[in-house]
Design a protein around this motif. Sequence first.
Motif, PDB file in Angstrom:
ATOM      1  N   ALA A   7      -0.091   5.956   3.715  1.00 11.84           N
ATOM      2  CA  ALA A   7       0.932   4.980   3.312  1.00 11.84           C
ATOM      3  C   ALA A   7       1.285   5.153   1.840  1.00 11.84           C
ATOM      4  CB  ALA A   7       0.447   3.558   3.584  1.00 11.84           C
ATOM      5  N   VAL A  26      -4.247   4.127   4.941  1.00  8.06           N
ATOM      6  CA  VAL A  26      -3.836   3.648   3.621  1.00  8.06           C
ATOM      7  C   VAL A  26      -3.470   4.831   2.727  1.00  8.06           C
ATOM      8  CG1 VAL A  26      -4.573   2.379   1.558  1.00  8.06           C
ATOM      9  CG2 VAL A  26      -5.253   1.575   3.841  1.00  8.06           C
ATOM     10  N   ARG A  58     -13.185   1.123   7.432  1.00  5.26           N
ATOM     11  CA  ARG A  58     -11.900   0.436   7.292  1.00  5.26           C
ATOM     12  C   ARG A  58     -12.081  -1.076   7.241  1.00  5.26           C
ATOM     13  NH1 ARG A  58      -9.017   0.945  11.562  1.00  5.26           N
ATOM     14  NH2 ARG A  58     -10.287   2.300  12.838  1.00  5.26           N
ATOM     15  N   MET A  73      -5.591  -7.535   8.434  1.00  7.31           N
ATOM     16  CA  MET A  73      -4.699  -6.465   8.023  1.00  7.31           C
ATOM     17  C   MET A  73      -3.800  -6.964   6.905  1.00  7.31           C
ATOM     18  SD  MET A  73      -3.904  -3.681  10.443  1.00  7.31           S
ATOM     19  CE  MET A  73      -4.975  -2.935  11.584  1.00  7.31           C
ATOM     20  N   SER A  74      -3.513  -6.081   5.995  1.00  6.28           N
ATOM     21  CA  SER A  74      -2.703  -6.427   4.838  1.00  6.28           C
ATOM     22  C   SER A  74      -1.213  -6.339   5.165  1.00  6.28           C
ATOM     23  CB  SER A  74      -3.034  -5.453   3.701  1.00  6.28           C
ATOM     24  OG  SER A  74      -2.137  -5.624   2.630  1.00  6.28           O
ATOM     25  N   ASP A 127      -7.272  -1.967   7.798  1.00 10.13           N
ATOM     26  CA  ASP A 127      -6.045  -1.157   7.710  1.00 10.13           C
ATOM     27  C   ASP A 127      -6.346   0.324   7.912  1.00 10.13           C
ATOM     28  OD1 ASP A 127      -4.365  -3.287   7.300  1.00 10.13           O
ATOM     29  OD2 ASP A 127      -4.325  -3.071   5.120  1.00 10.13           O
ATOM     30  N   ARG A 128      -5.473   0.965   8.667  1.00 11.58           N
ATOM     31  CA  ARG A 128      -5.578   2.405   8.906  1.00 11.58           C
ATOM     32  C   ARG A 128      -4.568   3.141   8.031  1.00 11.58           C
ATOM     33  NH1 ARG A 128      -4.495   3.543  14.873  1.00 11.58           N
ATOM     34  NH2 ARG A 128      -5.335   5.554  14.290  1.00 11.58           N
ATOM     35  N   ASP A 149       0.817  -5.244   2.987  1.00 11.69           N
ATOM     36  CA  ASP A 149       1.243  -4.037   2.268  1.00 11.69           C
ATOM     37  C   ASP A 149       0.289  -2.911   2.622  1.00 11.69           C
ATOM     38  OD1 ASP A 149       1.902  -1.986   0.535  1.00 11.69           O
ATOM     39  OD2 ASP A 149       2.008  -3.260  -1.242  1.00 11.69           O
ATOM     40  N   ARG A 150       0.762  -1.983   3.453  1.00 16.21           N
ATOM     41  CA  ARG A 150      -0.093  -0.887   3.945  1.00 16.21           C
ATOM     42  C   ARG A 150      -0.585   0.028   2.837  1.00 16.21           C
ATOM     43  NH1 ARG A 150       0.388   0.940   9.160  1.00 16.21           N
ATOM     44  NH2 ARG A 150      -1.333   2.256   8.561  1.00 16.21           N
ATOM     45  N   THR A 151       0.008  -0.025   1.643  1.00 13.81           N
ATOM     46  CA  THR A 151      -0.461   0.834   0.553  1.00 13.81           C
ATOM     47  C   THR A 151      -1.691   0.259  -0.129  1.00 13.81           C
ATOM     48  OG1 THR A 151       0.953  -0.197  -1.132  1.00 13.81           O
ATOM     49  CG2 THR A 151       1.876   1.675   0.114  1.00 13.81           C
ATOM     50  N   ARG A 152      -2.025  -0.979   0.184  1.00 13.03           N
ATOM     51  CA  ARG A 152      -3.206  -1.662  -0.338  1.00 13.03           C
ATOM     52  C   ARG A 152      -3.375  -1.487  -1.846  1.00 13.03           C
ATOM     53  NH1 ARG A 152      -6.781  -4.047   3.263  1.00 13.03           N
ATOM     54  NH2 ARG A 152      -7.494  -4.838   1.245  1.00 13.03           N
ATOM     55  N   ALA A 170       5.702  -2.591   7.218  1.00 11.32           N
ATOM     56  CA  ALA A 170       4.608  -2.929   6.291  1.00 11.32           C
ATOM     57  C   ALA A 170       4.603  -2.082   5.020  1.00 11.32           C
ATOM     58  CB  ALA A 170       3.257  -2.882   6.988  1.00 11.32           C
TER      59      ALA A 170
END
Length: 141
Positions: free
Chosen positions: A119, A116, A106, A1-2, A113-114, A4-7, A138
């Motif tokens: 986010a 995104v 994903r 998982m990142s 990550d879910r 930063d949830r915005t990837r 995150a």
Amino acid sequence: MSDDRTRPDLDDATVEALGKLSEALETVDQARGFLYAFHQLTGKADRLLQESVELFDAAGAGGLAADLRRDLVGRNVIADRWTFQIVEDFDENYWGTFRAYDQRARDELAGGDRHVFEARMKQRERTQGHPAHEAGPALAD
């Protein structure tokens, strides 16, 4: 998982595709809820029907009660199936497969990550510095 949830490492097309798949799964989850409601309501209706049969018997309408008992109490809702079998088939053959593909997408494209897409939407739409618009876990302020 990142972290930063915005990837930011993902392109917009991938994020949009993941978002649409997630939305589709959420719609299937909602349909599954209706299916379970159908299952529960049908079971409740059968119990109420059984009570009505007993009341018809007590009221002297034994012929009607016998016909209802024979033809409707415990009847298959669709060919060869009660509702629990419909629910089980849906879960095993559609919902489970749908969830597995959502997870695969994903895992392969976003490190698991879910949400995104959501986010990124939150970051775009929130008012920076507003006390009710904090970034939250995150997401960077």
